[in-house]
Design a protein around this motif. Sequence first.
Motif, PDB file in Angstrom:
ATOM      1  N   ALA A 292     -27.068   4.184  47.885  1.00 26.19           N
ATOM      2  CA  ALA A 292     -25.904   4.098  47.009  1.00 26.19           C
ATOM      3  C   ALA A 292     -26.356   4.113  45.562  1.00 26.19           C
ATOM      4  O   ALA A 292     -27.291   3.394  45.178  1.00 26.19           O
ATOM      5  CB  ALA A 292     -25.113   2.831  47.314  1.00 26.19           C
ATOM      6  N   ALA A 293     -25.704   4.924  44.754  1.00 27.09           N
ATOM      7  CA  ALA A 293     -26.074   5.032  43.342  1.00 27.09           C
ATOM      8  C   ALA A 293     -25.595   3.827  42.533  1.00 27.09           C
ATOM      9  O   ALA A 293     -26.123   3.547  41.457  1.00 27.09           O
ATOM     10  CB  ALA A 293     -25.499   6.311  42.744  1.00 27.09           C
ATOM     11  N   ALA A 294     -24.591   3.122  43.059  1.00 28.54           N
ATOM     12  CA  ALA A 294     -24.064   1.954  42.356  1.00 28.54           C
ATOM     13  C   ALA A 294     -23.322   1.082  43.361  1.00 28.54           C
ATOM     14  O   ALA A 294     -22.982   1.520  44.468  1.00 28.54           O
ATOM     15  CB  ALA A 294     -23.123   2.380  41.225  1.00 28.54           C
ATOM     16  N   GLU A 295     -23.068  -0.152  42.987  1.00 29.89           N
ATOM     17  CA  GLU A 295     -22.338  -1.068  43.855  1.00 29.89           C
ATOM     18  C   GLU A 295     -20.896  -0.582  44.008  1.00 29.89           C
ATOM     19  O   GLU A 295     -20.282  -0.077  43.059  1.00 29.89           O
ATOM     20  CB  GLU A 295     -22.343  -2.474  43.254  1.00 29.89           C
ATOM     21  CG  GLU A 295     -21.637  -3.509  44.120  1.00 29.89           C
ATOM     22  CD  GLU A 295     -21.628  -4.905  43.510  1.00 29.89           C
ATOM     23  OE1 GLU A 295     -20.973  -5.789  44.078  1.00 29.89           O
ATOM     24  OE2 GLU A 295     -22.270  -5.078  42.435  1.00 29.89           O
ATOM     25  N   GLY A 296     -20.359  -0.715  45.213  1.00 29.36           N
ATOM     26  CA  GLY A 296     -18.981  -0.285  45.447  1.00 29.36           C
ATOM     27  C   GLY A 296     -18.536  -0.574  46.859  1.00 29.36           C
ATOM     28  O   GLY A 296     -19.200  -1.308  47.602  1.00 29.36           O
ATOM     29  N   VAL A 297     -17.416   0.008  47.227  1.00 29.53           N
ATOM     30  CA  VAL A 297     -16.839  -0.177  48.565  1.00 29.53           C
ATOM     31  C   VAL A 297     -16.747   1.182  49.246  1.00 29.53           C
ATOM     32  O   VAL A 297     -16.249   2.150  48.655  1.00 29.53           O
ATOM     33  CB  VAL A 297     -15.437  -0.819  48.494  1.00 29.53           C
ATOM     34  CG1 VAL A 297     -14.837  -0.948  49.886  1.00 29.53           C
ATOM     35  CG2 VAL A 297     -15.521  -2.183  47.820  1.00 29.53           C
ATOM     36  N   VAL A 298     -17.235   1.266  50.490  1.00 32.78           N
ATOM     37  CA  VAL A 298     -17.205   2.524  51.230  1.00 32.78           C
ATOM     38  C   VAL A 298     -15.758   2.846  51.610  1.00 32.78           C
ATOM     39  O   VAL A 298     -15.107   2.066  52.314  1.00 32.78           O
ATOM     40  CB  VAL A 298     -18.070   2.446  52.507  1.00 32.78           C
ATOM     41  CG1 VAL A 298     -17.966   3.744  53.294  1.00 32.78           C
ATOM     42  CG2 VAL A 298     -19.521   2.171  52.133  1.00 32.78           C
ATOM     43  N   GLU A 299     -15.281   3.985  51.110  1.00 31.35           N
ATOM     44  CA  GLU A 299     -13.921   4.413  51.448  1.00 31.35           C
ATOM     45  C   GLU A 299     -13.928   5.304  52.686  1.00 31.35           C
ATOM     46  O   GLU A 299     -13.030   5.229  53.515  1.00 31.35           O
ATOM     47  CB  GLU A 299     -13.300   5.173  50.280  1.00 31.35           C
ATOM     48  CG  GLU A 299     -11.866   5.617  50.556  1.00 31.35           C
ATOM     49  CD  GLU A 299     -11.250   6.332  49.374  1.00 31.35           C
ATOM     50  OE1 GLU A 299     -10.054   6.129  49.118  1.00 31.35           O
ATOM     51  OE2 GLU A 299     -11.971   7.086  48.702  1.00 31.35           O
ATOM     52  N   THR A 300     -14.931   6.162  52.814  1.00 30.82           N
ATOM     53  CA  THR A 300     -15.035   7.086  53.941  1.00 30.82           C
ATOM     54  C   THR A 300     -16.481   7.141  54.413  1.00 30.82           C
ATOM     55  O   THR A 300     -17.405   7.197  53.604  1.00 30.82           O
ATOM     56  CB  THR A 300     -14.590   8.503  53.538  1.00 30.82           C
ATOM     57  OG1 THR A 300     -13.234   8.457  53.090  1.00 30.82           O
ATOM     58  CG2 THR A 300     -14.704   9.462  54.724  1.00 30.82           C
ATOM     59  N   ALA A 301     -16.655   7.126  55.732  1.00 24.32           N
ATOM     60  CA  ALA A 301     -17.977   7.319  56.330  1.00 24.32           C
ATOM     61  C   ALA A 301     -17.746   8.083  57.619  1.00 24.32           C
ATOM     62  O   ALA A 301     -17.386   7.507  58.645  1.00 24.32           O
ATOM     63  CB  ALA A 301     -18.679   5.989  56.583  1.00 24.32           C
ATOM     64  N   GLY A 302     -17.937   9.387  57.564  1.00 22.40           N
ATOM     65  CA  GLY A 302     -17.666  10.219  58.726  1.00 22.40           C
ATOM     66  C   GLY A 302     -17.652  11.681  58.339  1.00 22.40           C
ATOM     67  O   GLY A 302     -18.097  12.068  57.252  1.00 22.40           O
ATOM     68  N   TRP A 303     -17.105  12.498  59.227  1.00 19.76           N
ATOM     69  CA  TRP A 303     -17.052  13.931  58.954  1.00 19.76           C
ATOM     70  C   TRP A 303     -16.097  14.198  57.805  1.00 19.76           C
ATOM     71  O   TRP A 303     -14.982  13.690  57.764  1.00 19.76           O
ATOM     72  CB  TRP A 303     -16.615  14.690  60.197  1.00 19.76           C
ATOM     73  CG  TRP A 303     -16.913  16.164  60.081  1.00 19.76           C
ATOM     74  CD1 TRP A 303     -16.067  17.137  59.668  1.00 19.76           C
ATOM     75  CD2 TRP A 303     -18.159  16.807  60.356  1.00 19.76           C
ATOM     76  NE1 TRP A 303     -16.700  18.356  59.659  1.00 19.76           N
ATOM     77  CE2 TRP A 303     -17.994  18.189  60.080  1.00 19.76           C
ATOM     78  CE3 TRP A 303     -19.397  16.364  60.805  1.00 19.76           C
ATOM     79  CZ2 TRP A 303     -19.007  19.117  60.251  1.00 19.76           C
ATOM     80  CZ3 TRP A 303     -20.415  17.291  60.964  1.00 19.76           C
ATOM     81  CH2 TRP A 303     -20.216  18.652  60.698  1.00 19.76           C
ATOM     82  N   TYR A 304     -16.523  15.028  56.855  1.00 17.61           N
ATOM     83  CA  TYR A 304     -15.773  15.212  55.608  1.00 17.61           C
ATOM     84  C   TYR A 304     -15.707  16.688  55.253  1.00 17.61           C
ATOM     85  O   TYR A 304     -16.196  17.138  54.218  1.00 17.61           O
ATOM     86  CB  TYR A 304     -16.482  14.417  54.505  1.00 17.61           C
ATOM     87  CG  TYR A 304     -15.607  14.010  53.339  1.00 17.61           C
ATOM     88  CD1 TYR A 304     -14.458  13.261  53.531  1.00 17.61           C
ATOM     89  CD2 TYR A 304     -15.965  14.334  52.034  1.00 17.61           C
ATOM     90  CE1 TYR A 304     -13.682  12.862  52.457  1.00 17.61           C
ATOM     91  CE2 TYR A 304     -15.205  13.944  50.956  1.00 17.61           C
ATOM     92  CZ  TYR A 304     -14.053  13.205  51.164  1.00 17.61           C
ATOM     93  OH  TYR A 304     -13.285  12.803  50.101  1.00 17.61           O
TER      94      TYR A 304
END
Length: 615
Positions: A292-304
Amino acid sequence: MRGAEDKLNSTLKKMGNKAKNKLKNIAKKFAKKAIKAGVKKFICNPYVLAGIGIVFLIMIFYGIVIEIFGGVYTDPEIQKGGQCVNAIVRSLDPPIKSTNGQEKNFFLPWGLVYSIELYAKDFDPAVDTRLTKEIAECLEPKFTYQDFPWVRTTTVRHKDAKGKESVSTVTTSGTDTFITSVDSWEGFTTFEYTQVTDKTEDSSYTHYIVSYMNFQKDYTRLDRAIIYYILSNNKNSGIKVDKTEVKGGALTWPVPSSSTITSPFGMRVLNGQQEFHPGIDIAANTGDNIVAAAEGVVETAGWYGGYGKAVVIKHADGMETIYGHNSELCVKAGDHVQSGQVIAKAGSTGRSTGTHCHFQINKNGQPVNPMEYLSGMYKFADGSVDIVSDMDRACVIKLGQSLMQNSENLEWLLAEGLEDGSFSITDVPAAVKYNVKPGEIPRELIHVFKGASSKYPNIPWTVLAAIAYRESSFTSNCIGVYLPELGTRAVGMMQFLPETFDKFKVDAKGNGVVSPFDPNDAIYSAANYLNYNYQRHLSQGLSSTNALRAAVYDYNHAWWYVDQVMSIADTYSKKYNTVQSVRVHKCECGLEIDRDINAAINILHEGLRQLGVTA
């Protein structure tokens, strides 16, 4: 369009208790206008709702969201408000600058604007002009353009007074203005263009055509509008927003094992095609860590989409980072990640020519140059990340669709079907006749439809024309209605989903470039797709007529669609085939010439004259 129902059902199953609470709220809001008093009493009873299981929850979703929402637009106050909102939104449409008028495909749907306004005002149908304009201006699409050169060379033959023939060449040139990227409420779209040369006996036309469209789903702008307008005007809306505080600062390089950039941000040429590259590609070996380039919250993790297996992380102040083409994902949606944390393993999934990491930064939904942040020129801000639940967003979108009477797209999603998209019936339903008056077939396309039918004789050319009219009104650059459940858009005159076109595409012109936006390629590819399914159904024992109907069913997964297409095809057949055609064979060279009856008679007379026979 296969597996649409399965995807929809999968989405519904994930709704859980959030869906139950939201549906209860929706039922209360619309019961007084959309259902009878007895049903209202039943639906609004909290004890009844509390006792309904997950299976009945799905049934209620179908019944309320589709049936009740389907009746919303019949309410006179809603209809009047919709007409007012439509007029306001259309007056704010961006100007059309592109040569092919592609902007029209991305104009903001007025139903979405009215839907947000209804939620914001506790479903008061009276239109607030100021609020309508604010929402529309917040969500209106943003376009970037580029000029592409074209050159046309024409050979002119003429004779002088003495009959001596001379030849001259006339060359004209200019530029076409095309859209290279679109930032809209539903995501980010980029176009790729390929240079082609169309040649005839006396002319040569070198120009650029749309060869590929990549759509990246991103609801950042919509979520921000929902949060701002609904929560600031209606505290009891039921919209849930999760807030997470994150730190900003300088960015961490996303691929620790490599610092080599193989493709920069901006316009580039890839395999002879010009395209806008919304990020940077960083070289990597399969399995290398992506962080991760910066702290945050994962919105999507999957096929995109074209990004393959990807991770999308939301940061403060409308910033977002995307990491594409991974072989393995190490996080899931909702995870709070730290700067430098491993989130994926490098790979080459999606639309990729080799192992690498596609790294992209969006600011308020608009791609920006990642190097300006990775170099330390700019930093991410501290702040909170707002995540809106999918169910809340889905209700806003579905209400907007219903307001625009767009329920047909939901109907075919609910069509009976197996996981592979085929239908599980023994008998094809009897045809229902529609009294249709379709638009004229463009004269320049008639020979293309007939040529495709000649190549695939089982598919009548009028059926192909009927599909083209039904899908896009013969608009070659059309981009179809976006369906959130599918996460993709249909493209071209025949409205292909990208994966279907890739499987059945035909190079109709033989110029080495196959594009769903080229009418010739689209029509021939549609004939190929229909013929494939026709042969499949024929081998399963269906009659020729029913196999054709079944093949058209596969095109859109709804029998009412089949009946519409067949009715349109019948109208075209009566209109364009009233003048009988004949086929004249010139035996010595095997040449076959198709002409209407008058042209055929002239050819026959000329042939007899040359043989010395008097007709």
